[in-house]
Design an enzyme around this catalytic site. Structure first.
Site, mmCIF file in Angstrom:
data_model
loop_
_atom_site.group_PDB
_atom_site.id
_atom_site.type_symbol
_atom_site.label_atom_id
_atom_site.label_comp_id
_atom_site.label_asym_id
_atom_site.label_seq_id
_atom_site.Cartn_x
_atom_site.Cartn_y
_atom_site.Cartn_z
ATOM 1 N N ASP A 1 5.513 -15.689 4.828
ATOM 2 C CA ASP A 1 4.952 -15.297 3.643
ATOM 3 C C ASP A 1 6.474 -15.005 2.745
ATOM 4 O OD1 ASP A 1 3.152 -14.171 1.865
ATOM 5 O OD2 ASP A 1 3.451 -12.173 2.884
ATOM 6 N N GLU B 1 3.040 2.721 1.648
ATOM 7 C CA GLU B 1 3.757 2.747 0.498
ATOM 8 C C GLU B 1 5.129 2.775 1.156
ATOM 9 O OE1 GLU B 1 1.964 6.275 -0.831
ATOM 10 O OE2 GLU B 1 3.007 7.554 0.384
ATOM 11 N N VAL B 2 5.968 2.611 0.204
ATOM 12 C CA VAL B 2 7.659 2.584 0.356
ATOM 13 C C VAL B 2 8.092 3.618 -0.364
ATOM 14 C CG1 VAL B 2 9.824 1.280 0.571
ATOM 15 C CG2 VAL B 2 7.345 0.159 0.839
ATOM 16 N N ALA C 1 -2.015 -1.667 -0.354
ATOM 17 C CA ALA C 1 -3.205 -1.114 0.190
ATOM 18 C C ALA C 1 -3.022 -0.602 1.561
ATOM 19 C CB ALA C 1 -4.149 -2.440 0.073
#
Lengths: 339, 643
Positions: B382, B272-273, B269
């Protein structure tokens, strides 16, 4: 834009104790850079003026000694014709920094690096730093006005003794225009960023990078080229050094304006004076070390240079220290109770 | 006044500076002399907190004049205290300025600026040296020239009536009471930027100068090792060119146009990679681009910054390497090393479960990676299979420090409280509705798990992300510490051995509830036989923070019986159980590129802007580097760009 800019001018505004030998304008030099009002930083004139404002000192055996030692510093300071009381930024208590240590470590050229490359690097770094502060006085508030605006600063000035005019090209010659500081600074910013973004002046192609000459490492091919200029072998143009000088001088004037007109409003109130001090002292060290600014040009900020030499901000091996008057600096420290 | 030398040390007064100045002939970038940010702790004189003048001395002369400073502190109250109090009320303004600083100190955004404020007592500091000298002129010999003068001043200052106290104040314009609120919100916003940029500038500059100096001595060492003139010349030229190229790189703005996109290998969201190749030298990188407006909307800014910081600071083999960061009006870009092995999530989707040996390898490597992050002073918070990447050799590297999907508002307890109390916030009809009830999961309903697994990737790319691996203390808001990452480790280990994470549920809401009620919900399926040690380790990690293994350091975990025989020190050098088989340096076999929409964000964004008729940027518009949230984001590493 370069025409518009090319003749930034500096002139001396009439101060009440105006010195006769000061001519208001120096002619434009070839590179577009104008000399700031002439005069050596270490002049000492009208020493008696200030002493009358000194606090009455109780007599004591050591007192005469005190006076005789300090009066020279007073003389020097009075020759700067600074307003009384002195601006807050000359108070040693407010001339402090967000960093400590030897600032020279940041401005001395790595030995193997080409001088032109190093100058280019410093120009860009200091430009970014300075605009960080300009941004604060640029800020538009709810009422639509900047902190630095045509009312607060109708002229581009650095204290009561210095103001700068903009030279517009007009016909064959130049027209001197007095601009509000904010407009002057805006034009200058555009001019400088135009230079920095011009890859003919500040090349970015990694392929053309060269290195510095080192006589201890045999490199005969590079020796004594008759037509050598700073940065030549790294692809910088012939007038590169003089462009850098102009940029540094102009940036200096902006700093000077920020100190003289905006140190308290807003930097002090916003708790930013230490940041400003750190960036400006680093700027002066760099500019002087690379000969990008002359002692004469430092004049509007001479007292602060003196103070920083005296309080150790400028290490004794630095050019800035050399340009400073330690008597004046120490006197300032004394006035601030830090001697 | 001719004690210049003393002045220098007096004001800058740590021992390093003194060293630097006495040895003026040396190259001034001696590491010990590097400028340092000034922190309160370095400069404050311990024990002097009640005495402003002691602070002053501490600042000006830490180390150098320390004994004298203490002496001053001891002498001062009896000698000059009354004068000092007169002084602070005498209107010079220092006293007032100081009195306002507590408020300023409460503002975390004033940065370094406030750290000095309590020391900035020109008045008290001014008074103390005189007083001290007056009290003990013979005890502290100083430069000869200065002595008499100081004595003169001290006696003068000690004279009963103190008319000069106020008179001296008149030298300088008074310092008004600081009032940052006199300006509007923009100025205060800019204040934060300015402060941040300035401290970043010095921090970065010092770091660079330090590293440059290091390289310089390496170069000199190399020069000294040979007498061959051509070799020496080449060493010198190469060194100079490298440094020069780096400087050029520093002042050059990088831009996405300098790279060719090969493939989009990840999408979320926030951005991007992409696998990209630099046009100028053909080098391959992973470029993460993040949409500024999205970051802004979703409160991701602190996290972006955190990630940039950790990656910029780390030089660990366990952390994905960040080469440079840059930005334009719409995006932040992070240029990182491309890790062709994909991530652990993809591996788990593919293999479902790992043997205990393979699990041991990955878990052991993750332990080392988490330990490395903790040593940098960061809590990852995370850790999940999506963030565990595999390099060319199949070894683990951590990524996604703070901006991975679902990380937003992790600090915001209200967010979790709402989740825990309220109804599910996920629209069910949008996703494959898979009725997974953890208690009933057995091998027999693995097909359902496969559904879950498919939705897993969708989940990973959503803004909410998966909470599966997050420790309960993060939700409940009673504070958390480094050990929350060890909880995550336990959940990943569970997933490796069992096939699904221990608290997986139909939607996040249920997962949160299960995690918080982990005592009831942690369940090892009957039909999967875990080793005693494996289960014990999982249970020692998935437990309350007070009892969690690793709380006292990673060694506690390394010493667990499950890792018996594991050579942690050489782990990264052994062959990984799974080594990616690659055909080229731009092979994306291990990325689910088929599942990823290959339209890039920039294209979409430009199209959207064209539709909205967004005009061109006005010339006065600030450069992207200057917009507050993204200040300091730009980063350039020397290493690997020029080595």
């Amino acid at each position: 834009m370069s025409n518009l800019f090319s003749g930034i001018n500096a002139r001396l505004r009439g101060a009440s104790s105006k010195q006769a030998n000061k001519s208001p304008v120096s002619p434009t030099s070839e590179d577009g850079r104008l000399n700031s009002p002439g005069g050596l930083p270490h002049r000492s004139k009208s020493s008696s003026n200030l002493s009358s404002k000194l606090p009455p000192l109780p007599t004591s055996p050591a007192l005469s000694q005190t006076i005789s030692t300090t009066s020279t510093g007073d003389e020097v300071l009075s020759s700067y014709r600074l307003p009384q009381p002195l601006p807050l930024w000359l108070n040693p208590a407010y001339a402090k920094h967000i960093v400590r240590g030897n600032f020279m470590t940041l401005s001395s050229r790595p030995k193997a690096v080409d001088l032109g490359e190093w100058m280019a690097h410093q120009v860009v770094e200091h430009y970014r730093n300075l605009w960080n502060f300009v941004h604060v006085v640029y800020a538009k508030e709810v009422n639509g006005s900047n902190i630095c605006n045509a009312t607060t600063c109708p002229r581009m000035s650095a204290g009561p003794n210095h103001s700068y005019t903009w030279l517009n090209k007009k016909g064959d010659g130049y027209e001197r225009v007095e601009l509000p500081a904010i407009e002057y600074i805006t034009l200058m910013q555009r001019w400088i960023s135009g230079k920095i973004d011009d890859t003919n002046i500040f090349p970015t192609d990694p392929a053309s990078v060269s290195f510095s000459h080192n006589p201890n490492v045999a490199n005969t091919a590079l020796l004594n080229s008759p037509d050598e200029w700073v940065g030549k072998r790294s692809g910088f143009p012939k007038d590169f050094a003089s462009i850098c000088k102009t940029i540094f001088l102009q940036m200096f004037r902006v700093y000077a304006h920020l100190y003289w007109s905006h140190y308290v409003e807003p930097f002090y109130h916003l708790n930013l004076e230490k940041q400003l001090n750190s960036c400006f002292s680093h700027f002066v060290l760099t500019a002087t070390a690379l000969n990008l600014i002359t002692p004469q040009e430092l004049e509007p900020m001479q007292a602060l240079v003196d103070l920083w030499a005296a309080n150790g901000t400028f290490p004794p091996e630095s050019k800035a220290y050399e340009y400073a008057n330690l008597k004046a600096g120490n006197r300032l420290l004394q006035m601030g109770g830090m001697a | 006044m001719d004690n210049q030398g003393n002045r220098l040390y007096l004001n800058f007064g740590n021992n390093n500076d003194r060293l630097a100045a006495t040895d003026r002939s040396t190259y001034p970038t001696t590491p010990s002399t590097f400028p340092q940010p000034v922190f309160q702790g370095q400069s404050a004189n311990p024990g002097g907190a009640q005495q402003p003048q002691a602070h002053q001395q501490g600042y000006t002369s830490a180390g150098y004049f320390q004994p004298s400073a203490n002496h001053f502190g001891a002498q001062y109250p009896s000698q000059l205290a009354p004068q000092a109090s007169d002084y602070s009320s005498a209107g010079q303004g220092y006293g007032q300025a100081r009195s306002t600083t507590p408020g300023a100190n409460n503002d975390p955004n004033t940065g370094l600026a406030h750290q000095f404020s309590h020391q900035n007592l020109g008045g008290a500091g001014r008074a103390s040296p005189y007083g001290a000298r007056g009290a003990s002129p013979g005890q502290r010999p100083r430069t000869a020239g200065a002595q008499g003068q100081q004595a003169g001043y001290s006696s003068y200052l000690n004279a009963p009536p103190m008319p000069t106290q106020t008179a001296q104040a008149d030298y300088f314009a008074p310092a008004p009471e600081r009032n940052p609120d006199k300006y509007g919100p923009n100025a205060n916003n800019n204040q934060k930027k300015c402060s941040q940029l300035a401290s970043d500038f010095f921090k970065d500059s010092v770091k660079r100068a330090r590293e440059r100096n290091q390289r310089q001595s390496e170069l000199e060492q190399k020069l000294a090792e040979t007498t061959d003139p051509r070799r020496r010349e080449s060493i010198w030229a190469t060194g100079g060119r490298r440094e020069g190229s780096y400087l050029r790189f520093l002042r050059t703005k990088d831009k996405p146009e300098n790279y060719n996109t090969i493939k989009i290998i990840g999408k979320g969201a926030f951005g991007e990679v992409k696998l990209v190749q630099k046009k100028s030298d053909g080098k391959v990188y992973a470029m993460k681009s993040l949409i500024k407006t999205e970051m802004f909307k979703k409160d991701q800014l602190a996290h972006v910054r955190a990630e940039r910081d950790i990656l910029a600071e780390s030089d660990s083999p366990w952390v994905v390497k960040l080469y440079t960061t840059f930005q334009d009006a719409n995006f932040l870009y992070m240029l990182m090393e491309f890790l062709p092995g994909g991530d652990l999530m993809t591996m788990l989707i593919k293999y479902e479960i790992f043997s205990e040996d393979i699990t041991r390898f990955y878990i052991a490597e993750i332990v080392l990676a988490i330990e490395a992050v903790h040593k940098l002073g960061f809590i990852h918070r995370d850790i999940k299979p999506d963030n565990i990447l595999l390099d060319r050799g199949g070894h683990v590297k951590l990524t996604d420090f703070g901006l991975s999907t679902g990380f937003h508002k992790l600090h915001d307890n209200n967010y979790y409280q709402q989740l825990l109390q309220g109804k599910s916030n996920k629209p069910r009809d949008n996703r494959n509705s898979i009725a997974i009830d953890q208690i009933n999961l057995t091998v027999s309903n693995r097909s359902q798990i496969n559904d879950w697994r498919r939705s897993r990737r969708l989940m990973a790319y959503s803004t909410v992300g998966t909470p599966d691996y997050i420790a309960p203390e993060i939700f409940t808001g009673h504070g958390y510490s480094f050990d929350c990452d060890w909880w995550s480790l336990g959940t990943i280990m569970f997933e490796c051995l069992v096939g699904w994470p221990p608290f997986c549920a139909e939607d996040s809401h249920d997962t949160y509830r299960k995690i918080v009620n982990w005592r009831q919900s942690l369940y090892f399926p009957d039909d999967i036989q875990l080793g005693v040690e494996a289960e014990n380790l999982i249970r020692s990690l998935i437990c309350n923070s007070e009892n969690r293994l690793g709380r006292g350091g990673a060694h506690e975990i390394k010493n667990h019986a499950f890792f018996r025989g594991v050579e942690f020190d050489s782990l990264r050098r052994i062959r990984a159980p799974f080594e990616p088989r690659l055909t080229s340096n731009i092979d994306t076999t291990y990325f689910p590129t088929d599942e990823i929409d290959q339209t890039d964000n920039a294209t979409l964004l430009k199209a959207a802007q064209a539709r909205n008729g967004a005009g061109g940027a006005s010339p006065q518009e600030e450069s992207p580097e200057m917009s507050l949230p993204f200040i300091g984001y730009t980063f350039k590493r020397f290493d690997n760009n020029f080595r």
